[in-house]
Every structure is written in structure tokens, then in C-alpha cells.
Design a protein around this motif. Structure first.
Motif: not given
Length: 67
Positions: A9-10, A17-24, A36-42, A60-67
Motif C-alpha cells: 500500500q502507498g 516504482v523506482n524506490s521499491v524496485e531499487g530497494a529490492v 494498478a494492482a498495488g503489488a510487487v512481484d519479487v 524502509d522506503q515508506g510503504y506498507d507490505v500487507v501480504a
């Protein structure tokens, strides 16, 4: 290799996109954000990383992982 889809979420823009993908990526894993789906495939090596490490990096990037 493990593949997992996390609900995050968030995320609302390309900066998110860049923050999340870069952190991973810094952890040595690969991520693809679907805003659109509020999802990250890892994709990650579970011998080197835990899912908790990945969740923490996203949060740590400021987003909430809910599942």
C-alpha cells in the motif's frame, strides 16, 4: 529461486516504482511493481535473503507490505 507477490500500500507513481524496485535490487533480488494492482512481484534466492528482509527494505522506503 523463490517467486512471491507482495501486496503493498502507498504506491502511486513512478517514483514509488523506482524506490521499491531499487530497494529490492540493492538486496540482490529482482522486483517488478504493478501500480494498478498495488503489488510487487519479487524473485529472490532464499539461501541469501529472507522474505522478511525484502519486506523490511520495502517498508524502509515508506510503504506498507500487507501480504
Amino acid at each position: 529461486m523463490q517467486n512471491v507477490t507482495l501486496k503493498v500500500q502507498g504506491m502511486s507513481c513512478n517514483h514509488c516504482v523506482n524506490s521499491v524496485e531499487g530497494a529490492v535490487k540493492k538486496l540482490g533480488a529482482a522486483a517488478k511493481v504493478d501500480l494498478a494492482a498495488g503489488a510487487v512481484d519479487v524473485q529472490y534466492d532464499d539461501n541469501k535473503l529472507s522474505l522478511d528482509d525484502i519486506k523490511a527494505a520495502i517498508e524502509d522506503q515508506g510503504y506498507d507490505v500487507v501480504a
